[in-house]
Design a protein around this motif. Structure first.
Motif: not given
Length: 184
Positions: A134-154
């Motif tokens: 159980x977590x209780x908190x202010x999620x404004x302080x949990x940051x998610x970073x998308x460094x690169x979009x999904x890349x596909x290699x065939x």
């Protein structure tokens, strides 16, 4: 299928499957990642985030302790997060006046505990001694970073001997609790 299909196999079939697989992996990492070569999960980065004293239950007192241990500046924007199995336990909790702590949502609003919204996340640990179910908190302080979009290699040559084509997808992302005292 690739040779005979009359539709976009990647766009209609494979891309949604890959996106769902990445979303599941991201949620798991954002919830419980150890932060060592992986994203830091919210259960790792928070101050101490409600550890249970029993392997099978959570008490109303522990829920109250969790909320009021949170710095008062973060309480107004606080949200709860727990797995479905933990939510089942929480729904049954009562205070000293035999009143349920749980309040169901109304008109599209999320359910609340002690007036704060609850987020269901089955990647959170179950209520087991020593874990953080159980977590209780202010999620404004949990940051998610998308460094690169999904890349596909065939991968045509790798499987050419079998008459097959392989696909390799990659995506870079990270997460971090920016202020540990904003979570308990």
């Amino acid at each position: 299928l690739l040779a005979d299909a009359k539709f976009d196999v990647w766009g209609k079939l494979l891309s949604p499957d890959y996106a769902q697989a990445f979303a599941l992996a991201e949620n798991s990492a954002f919830s419980t990642g150890d932060g060592s070569g992986h994203p830091q999960g919210i259960t790792v980065g928070g101050t101490s985030a409600g550890t249970t004293v029993s392997a099978t239950t959570i008490t109303a007192d522990e829920v109250m302790d969790c909320f009021y241990a949170l710095d008062y500046r973060h309480q107004p924007k606080a949200k709860w997060m727990a797995a479905n199995s933990t939510i089942k336990i929480l729904r049954k909790l009562k205070d000293d006046n035999n009143q349920y702590l749980w309040a169901p949502g109304f008109a599209g609003e999320p359910p609340t505990i002690l007036g704060q919204p609850l987020i269901k996340n089955d990647d959170m640990p179950a209520a087991t001694a020593g874990l953080k179910p159980l977590i209780c908190g202010n999620f404004d302080y949990f940051w998610i970073f998308d460094r690169q979009e999904m890349e596909l290699q065939r991968l045509v040559e790798l499987y050419a001997g079998n008459g097959q084509v392989g696909f390799l997808a990659d995506k870079r992302f990270d997460s971090h609790v920016m202020l540990s005292t904003a979570f308990y």
